[in-house]
Design a protein around this motif. Structure first.
Motif, PDB file in Angstrom:
ATOM      1  N   LEU A 113       4.402   6.083  -5.140  1.00 34.24           N
ATOM      2  CA  LEU A 113       4.489   6.470  -6.074  1.00 34.24           C
ATOM      3  C   LEU A 113       3.244   7.318  -7.034  1.00 34.24           C
ATOM      4  CD1 LEU A 113       5.695   2.868  -7.382  1.00 34.24           C
ATOM      5  CD2 LEU A 113       7.040   4.856  -7.080  1.00 34.24           C
ATOM      6  N   LEU A 114       2.037   7.170  -6.442  1.00 30.56           N
ATOM      7  CA  LEU A 114       1.123   7.843  -7.054  1.00 30.56           C
ATOM      8  C   LEU A 114       0.994   9.342  -6.379  1.00 30.56           C
ATOM      9  CD1 LEU A 114      -1.695   8.145  -8.832  1.00 30.56           C
ATOM     10  CD2 LEU A 114      -2.690   7.468  -6.677  1.00 30.56           C
ATOM     11  N   GLY A 115       1.393   9.713  -5.284  1.00 30.84           N
ATOM     12  CA  GLY A 115       1.573  10.825  -4.660  1.00 30.84           C
ATOM     13  C   GLY A 115       2.683  11.631  -5.454  1.00 30.84           C
TER      14      GLY A 115
ATOM     15  N   GLY B  33     -16.241   4.399  -0.016  1.00 27.94           N
ATOM     16  CA  GLY B  33     -16.458   3.322   0.384  1.00 27.94           C
ATOM     17  C   GLY B  33     -14.924   2.373   1.150  1.00 27.94           C
ATOM     18  N   PHE B  34     -15.034   1.402   1.569  1.00 30.86           N
ATOM     19  CA  PHE B  34     -13.906   0.813   2.208  1.00 30.86           C
ATOM     20  C   PHE B  34     -12.714   0.140   1.332  1.00 30.86           C
ATOM     21  CE2 PHE B  34     -17.234   0.817   5.238  1.00 30.86           C
ATOM     22  CZ  PHE B  34     -16.617   1.289   6.512  1.00 30.86           C
ATOM     23  N   GLY B  35     -12.825   0.565   0.197  1.00 31.14           N
ATOM     24  CA  GLY B  35     -11.919  -0.067  -0.837  1.00 31.14           C
ATOM     25  C   GLY B  35     -10.569   0.591  -0.885  1.00 31.14           C
ATOM     26  N   LEU B  36      -9.632   0.202  -1.924  1.00 34.22           N
ATOM     27  CA  LEU B  36      -8.370   1.002  -2.019  1.00 34.22           C
ATOM     28  C   LEU B  36      -8.387   2.304  -2.167  1.00 34.22           C
ATOM     29  CD1 LEU B  36      -5.412  -0.016  -1.826  1.00 34.22           C
ATOM     30  CD2 LEU B  36      -5.777  -0.269  -4.622  1.00 34.22           C
ATOM     31  N   THR B  37      -9.358   2.896  -2.760  1.00 35.40           N
ATOM     32  CA  THR B  37      -9.414   4.329  -3.133  1.00 35.40           C
ATOM     33  C   THR B  37      -9.181   5.186  -2.014  1.00 35.40           C
ATOM     34  OG1 THR B  37     -10.869   3.858  -5.187  1.00 35.40           O
ATOM     35  CG2 THR B  37     -10.658   6.182  -4.415  1.00 35.40           C
ATOM     36  N   PRO B  38      -9.988   5.022  -0.988  1.00 35.29           N
ATOM     37  CA  PRO B  38      -9.613   6.258   0.096  1.00 35.29           C
ATOM     38  C   PRO B  38      -8.196   6.180   0.776  1.00 35.29           C
ATOM     39  CG  PRO B  38     -11.206   4.498   1.033  1.00 35.29           C
ATOM     40  CD  PRO B  38     -11.209   4.317  -0.695  1.00 35.29           C
ATOM     41  N   LYS B  39      -7.892   4.976   0.755  1.00 31.49           N
ATOM     42  CA  LYS B  39      -6.504   4.442   1.374  1.00 31.49           C
ATOM     43  C   LYS B  39      -5.476   5.276   0.544  1.00 31.49           C
ATOM     44  CE  LYS B  39      -7.903   0.226   3.453  1.00 31.49           C
ATOM     45  NZ  LYS B  39      -9.338   0.408   2.934  1.00 31.49           N
ATOM     46  N   LEU B  40      -5.600   5.089  -0.680  1.00 28.53           N
ATOM     47  CA  LEU B  40      -4.462   5.857  -1.678  1.00 28.53           C
ATOM     48  C   LEU B  40      -4.826   7.227  -1.574  1.00 28.53           C
ATOM     49  CD1 LEU B  40      -4.639   3.468  -4.801  1.00 28.53           C
ATOM     50  CD2 LEU B  40      -2.787   3.811  -2.980  1.00 28.53           C
ATOM     51  N   ILE B  41      -5.728   7.885  -1.490  1.00 24.51           N
ATOM     52  CA  ILE B  41      -6.202   9.170  -1.509  1.00 24.51           C
ATOM     53  C   ILE B  41      -5.452  10.066  -0.159  1.00 24.51           C
ATOM     54  CG2 ILE B  41      -7.833  11.201  -1.062  1.00 24.51           C
ATOM     55  CD1 ILE B  41      -9.714   9.558  -2.734  1.00 24.51           C
TER      56      ILE B  41
ATOM     57  N   LEU C 245       0.962  -1.200  -0.157  1.00 25.03           N
ATOM     58  CA  LEU C 245      -0.195   0.070  -0.018  1.00 25.03           C
ATOM     59  C   LEU C 245       0.850   1.277   0.040  1.00 25.03           C
ATOM     60  CD1 LEU C 245      -2.768   1.146   0.161  1.00 25.03           C
ATOM     61  CD2 LEU C 245      -2.721   0.934   2.766  1.00 25.03           C
ATOM     62  N   THR C 246       1.987   1.441   0.774  1.00 24.66           N
ATOM     63  CA  THR C 246       2.953   2.527   0.706  1.00 24.66           C
ATOM     64  C   THR C 246       3.738   2.710  -0.591  1.00 24.66           C
ATOM     65  OG1 THR C 246       3.355   1.963   3.012  1.00 24.66           O
ATOM     66  CG2 THR C 246       4.974   3.495   1.989  1.00 24.66           C
ATOM     67  N   ILE C 247       4.101   1.586  -1.038  1.00 22.19           N
ATOM     68  CA  ILE C 247       4.673   1.723  -2.486  1.00 22.19           C
ATOM     69  C   ILE C 247       3.555   2.478  -3.325  1.00 22.19           C
ATOM     70  CG2 ILE C 247       5.528   0.432  -4.311  1.00 22.19           C
ATOM     71  CD1 ILE C 247       6.849  -1.017  -2.410  1.00 22.19           C
TER      72      ILE C 247
ATOM     73  N   THR D 119       8.893   9.197   4.162  1.00 24.88           N
ATOM     74  CA  THR D 119       8.707   8.742   5.571  1.00 24.88           C
ATOM     75  C   THR D 119       7.019   9.011   5.831  1.00 24.88           C
ATOM     76  OG1 THR D 119       9.312  11.062   5.966  1.00 24.88           O
ATOM     77  CG2 THR D 119      10.864   9.357   6.308  1.00 24.88           C
ATOM     78  N   TYR D 120       6.615  10.011   5.167  1.00 24.97           N
ATOM     79  CA  TYR D 120       5.225  10.314   5.418  1.00 24.97           C
ATOM     80  C   TYR D 120       4.060   9.249   4.750  1.00 24.97           C
ATOM     81  CZ  TYR D 120       5.850  15.154   6.981  1.00 24.97           C
ATOM     82  OH  TYR D 120       6.377  16.272   7.614  1.00 24.97           O
ATOM     83  N   SER D 121       4.684   8.415   3.545  1.00 27.24           N
ATOM     84  CA  SER D 121       4.144   7.551   3.086  1.00 27.24           C
ATOM     85  C   SER D 121       3.782   6.494   4.009  1.00 27.24           C
ATOM     86  CB  SER D 121       4.560   7.232   1.859  1.00 27.24           C
ATOM     87  OG  SER D 121       5.850   6.414   2.019  1.00 27.24           O
ATOM     88  N   VAL D 122       4.771   6.042   4.819  1.00 31.19           N
ATOM     89  CA  VAL D 122       4.458   4.927   5.492  1.00 31.19           C
ATOM     90  C   VAL D 122       3.351   5.156   6.902  1.00 31.19           C
ATOM     91  CG1 VAL D 122       5.473   3.337   7.262  1.00 31.19           C
ATOM     92  CG2 VAL D 122       6.732   4.061   5.295  1.00 31.19           C
ATOM     93  N   MET D 123       3.530   6.551   7.315  1.00 29.10           N
ATOM     94  CA  MET D 123       2.369   6.803   8.190  1.00 29.10           C
ATOM     95  C   MET D 123       0.976   7.170   7.659  1.00 29.10           C
ATOM     96  SD  MET D 123       4.141   7.033  10.960  1.00 29.10           S
ATOM     97  CE  MET D 123       2.720   7.337  11.752  1.00 29.10           C
ATOM     98  N   GLY D 124       1.000   7.503   6.305  1.00 27.00           N
ATOM     99  CA  GLY D 124      -0.230   7.718   5.761  1.00 27.00           C
ATOM    100  C   GLY D 124      -0.789   6.462   5.508  1.00 27.00           C
ATOM    101  N   ALA D 125      -0.118   5.321   5.300  1.00 25.56           N
ATOM    102  CA  ALA D 125      -0.356   3.936   4.858  1.00 25.56           C
ATOM    103  C   ALA D 125      -1.173   3.504   6.257  1.00 25.56           C
ATOM    104  CB  ALA D 125       0.454   3.005   4.417  1.00 25.56           C
TER     105      ALA D 125
END
Length: 250
Positions: free
Chosen positions: A66-68, A113-121, A60-62, A182-188
């Protein structure tokens, strides 16, 4: 390099020793503050129980990182090449970071919803800003005399950007990448609190609700390890690319 690393390692070891001795001397219950040896014991013994959580968070972090980074770079380049657009949107870019992620997270679940989209956002929101701001600053700090010289030599705007401005901004870009990594891990981890089925955030939540403080510290330990790992990868890429440019320039 090795000599410089001894100081932080010594400090960390000193803190761990004081922590271990204090836990034993004051007989602190494990559910309040486990000793480092207890945390390491749980980390080794419970590997089979949480390894899939770690791999899920890494994946999820990767994706989010990459998207961010891609969005951040595109925004920075667009704002740099279009000054009027930068004047209009840069304040909004700053304001976007004033929205607490914890408050925004439930809204993202409602909308997507609870899918991947909100997590990536969520990961994108915490990742794109450092890289965007660092890139904009790096591009704007290009020596104007060199730009004038290239224009006098007949270079096009595209050539000025690709041959001068972008290479000149590489150190700033990598500075933003280090922060975003580093932020990406905390965001994940935060995104996994929304209701994921697996991940370090889920493992931490389950451990906290069952008063398994040692497992909470195991989760914190691996979060720190992942942050340091991603940070080290960015540093390695920076040294490789910057050294390559120096060798190219003689």
């Amino acid at each position: 390099m090795i000599r410089k690393s001894w100081l932080p390692v010594t400090v960390i070891l000193f803190i761990i020793i004081i922590w271990e001795l204090s836990s034993r001397f004051f007989a602190i219950p494990d559910w309040i503050l486990p000793a480092p040896t207890g945390i390491m014991t749980e980390a080794l013994a419970g590997w089979a129980d949480y390894q899939h959580h770690i791999f899920s968070t890494i994946q999820l972090t990767i994706y989010g990182f990459l998207l961010g980074v891609t969005i951040g770079l595109l925004i920075a380049i667009a704002l740099h090449l279009m000054p009027k657009l930068r004047e209009a949107l840069y304040p909004l870019l700053i304001m976007s970071q004033n929205i607490p992620i914890i408050v925004l997270a439930p809204l993202l679940v409602i909308w997507f919803g609870f899918g991947l989209t909100p997590k990536l956002i969520i990961i994108v929101l915490v990742c794109f800003f450092p890289i965007a701001v660092a890139t904009i600053d790096g591009l704007r700090q290009t020596n104007p005399e060199l730009i004038h010289y290239m224009k006098m030599a007949g270079a096009t705007n595209k050539q000025i950007f690709t041959k001068l401005e972008l290479p000149h901004a590489l150190p700033s870009i990598f500075s933003g990448l280090k922060i975003s990594a580093t932020y990406s891990v905390m965001g994940a981890v935060i995104s996994e609190w929304l209701g994921a089925n697996q991940g370090i955030g889920v493992y931490m939540t389950l451990a906290s609700s069952s008063f398994r403080t040692d497992r909470v510290f195991v989760a914190i330990l691996f979060i720190m390890i992942l942050c340091m790992l991603f940070f080290a990868i960015i540093i390695g890429l920076e040294k490789l690319l910057i050294r390559w440019r120096k060798d190219e320039n003689g």
